[in-house]
Design an enzyme around this catalytic site. Structure first.
Site, PDB file in Angstrom:
ATOM      1  N   ASP A 283       0.868  -1.421   0.288  1.00  0.00           N
ATOM      2  CA  ASP A 283       0.417   0.158   0.113  1.00  0.00           C
ATOM      3  C   ASP A 283       0.926   1.056   0.028  1.00  0.00           C
ATOM      4  O   ASP A 283       1.740   0.964   0.814  1.00  0.00           O
ATOM      5  CB  ASP A 283      -0.836   0.167   1.268  1.00  0.00           C
ATOM      6  CG  ASP A 283      -2.172   0.668   0.900  1.00  0.00           C
ATOM      7  OD1 ASP A 283      -2.066   2.476   0.684  1.00  0.00           O
ATOM      8  OD2 ASP A 283      -3.096   0.607   0.636  1.00  0.00           O
TER       9      ASP A 283
ATOM     10  N   TYR B 119     -12.678   5.178 -13.618  1.00  0.00           N
ATOM     11  CA  TYR B 119     -12.440   4.099 -12.292  1.00  0.00           C
ATOM     12  C   TYR B 119     -12.937   2.435 -12.881  1.00  0.00           C
ATOM     13  O   TYR B 119     -13.452   1.403 -12.583  1.00  0.00           O
ATOM     14  CB  TYR B 119     -12.869   4.692 -11.137  1.00  0.00           C
ATOM     15  CG  TYR B 119     -13.502   4.552  -9.816  1.00  0.00           C
ATOM     16  CD1 TYR B 119     -12.947   3.868  -9.335  1.00  0.00           C
ATOM     17  CD2 TYR B 119     -14.804   2.944 -10.044  1.00  0.00           C
ATOM     18  CE1 TYR B 119     -13.451   2.419  -7.927  1.00  0.00           C
ATOM     19  CE2 TYR B 119     -15.413   1.527  -8.593  1.00  0.00           C
ATOM     20  CZ  TYR B 119     -14.324   2.430  -8.029  1.00  0.00           C
ATOM     21  OH  TYR B 119     -14.221   1.681  -7.116  1.00  0.00           O
TER      22      TYR B 119
ATOM     23  N   VAL C 127     -23.934  10.046   2.051  1.00  0.00           N
ATOM     24  CA  VAL C 127     -25.233  10.097   2.473  1.00  0.00           C
ATOM     25  C   VAL C 127     -24.739   9.553   4.118  1.00  0.00           C
ATOM     26  O   VAL C 127     -25.385   9.910   4.714  1.00  0.00           O
ATOM     27  CB  VAL C 127     -26.066   9.815   1.632  1.00  0.00           C
ATOM     28  CG1 VAL C 127     -26.421   8.018   1.364  1.00  0.00           C
ATOM     29  CG2 VAL C 127     -27.316   9.680   1.740  1.00  0.00           C
TER      30      VAL C 127
END
Ligand SMILES: NC(=O)c1ccc[n+]([C@@H]2O[C@H](COP(=O)([O-])OP(=O)(O)OC[C@H]3O[C@@H](n4cnc5c(N)ncnc54)[C@H](O)[C@@H]3O)[C@@H](O)[C@H]2O)c1
Length: 310
Positions: free
Chosen positions: A35, A147, A191
């Site tokens: 990573d 993406y 949201v």
């Protein structure tokens, strides 16, 4: 603890990976996180490294040589490293580098090293706006952003390395993942956090249109079990939906969150035309191929999330 199974885990310091790694350790795998720590959680990784069964290689999937070298000795691969939809729209060049070239670097290395299984995080967004629900793996794909295009291309590239070098893979099409540890700017599920924050401060959530747009919210704990199952399943080499099969509208989600936070407010409907997109996964294949079943209802998951963020 057996030392002979090591998972090379790209994006291993991110949200979903950090829920998956403990399950891998329970099963006796060692984990090599690869990573670049752009969005990784360093404290959580340090705690995992302290177990002695996890190591961190701080490197970038854009560098094919680095990926190839770091994968030496690994028996399995989970490939999660990615930049998000929002960033892919804002900067397609970076997205193609990380998501397209990065995918290829990882898949090519896995094929070269002859790993036993590779699991790729694909996405429900490969379908685009679905024509019907539930969404089935054989439905027409219509990826709309760099993406999503790279997720679809990733699946196709895996097919290439399977035919060319016998690579064994599963591509999991994750639906709307949520749960503890999620970053607040998550593309679809932000949201949830926005509404929780508003409700906590006594403000009503604001819903665009009638709140008919829906998502298939899958809890990260359930999803993590699916990732491990895909690493070990007998059948492989296919895309598999990972969702609950239930579409929850934004209006329903709001109700669930109001109840979970325990406040007496009504949402405000911002009357305007919105494109109503809906999502629900057909999870027959996940049941049949992975023996996997979601267990956490959206009501339970949201209640837990509200409690944890209190
Ligand atoms: N969260 C969702 O709702 C969702 C839905 C569908 C698919 N997915 C997919 O699941 C996977 C994991 O998602 P997440 O929510 O845990 O994301 P995340 O952003 O929390 O984790 C991604 C990790 O990848 C690392 N990374 C980014 N660029 C890198 C690079 N160039 N080289 C090496 N590492 C790099 C980041 O530092 C981060 O730790 C991703 O592939 C994502 O596309 C997620």
């Amino acid at each position: 603890m057996s030392n002979d199974r090591t998972v090379f885990f790209t994006g291993g310091a991110g949200f979903i990976a950090l829920h998956t790694i403990p399950l891998l350790l329970e099963k006796g795998y060692r984990v090599r996180i690869f990573d670049n720590m752009q969005r990784g959680d360093r404290a959580a990784v340090n705690a995992l490294v302290a177990t002695g069964n996890v190591e961190l290689i701080e490197q970038d999937v854009r560098y094919g040589g680095a990926v190839h070298n770091a994968m030496k000795g690994c028996t399995h691969v989970i490939h999660f490293a990615t930049v998000s939809i929002n960033k892919s729209i804002a900067d397609p060049y970076e997205s193609i580098d990380i998501n397209m070239v990065g995918n290829h670097n990882v898949f090519a290395a896995a094929a070269d090293h002859g790993v036993q299984r590779l699991v790729f995080a694909s996405s429900a967004s490969v379908y685009g706006d679905p024509k019907k629900l539930p969404m089935h793996e054989d439905d027409r794909l219509n990826p709309l952003t760099p993406y999503c295009i790279s997720k679809r291309a990733g699946e196709d590239l895996l097919g290439f390395y399977q035919r060319q070098k016998g690579l064994s893979w599963n591509a999991l099409r994750f639906f709307n993942v949520y749960g503890p540890g999620q970053k607040i700017e998550a593309y679809y599920t932000s949201v949830i956090n926005t509404f929780i924050q508003r409700l906590r401060s006594g403000q009503p959530p604001v819903i665009d249109g009638k709140g008919e747009q829906s998502m298939d919210f899958i809890h990260v704990t359930d999803l993590a079990r699916g990732v491990v199952a895909a690493l070990e399943s007998e059948r492989a080499n296919m895309p598999i939906n990972i969702g609950t099969g239930i579409d929850t509208s934004i209006a329903q989600l709001t109700k669930i969150l109001i109840e979970a936070v325990g406040v007496d407010v009504e949402p405000i409907f911002n009357e305007r035309e919105v494109l109503v997109s809906r999502r629900a996964a057909d999870i027959t294949r996940a049941r049949e191929v992975l023996g996997w079943e979601p267990t956490i209802t959206v009501e339970q998951g949201m209640r837990e999330l509200v409690k944890m963020s209190a």
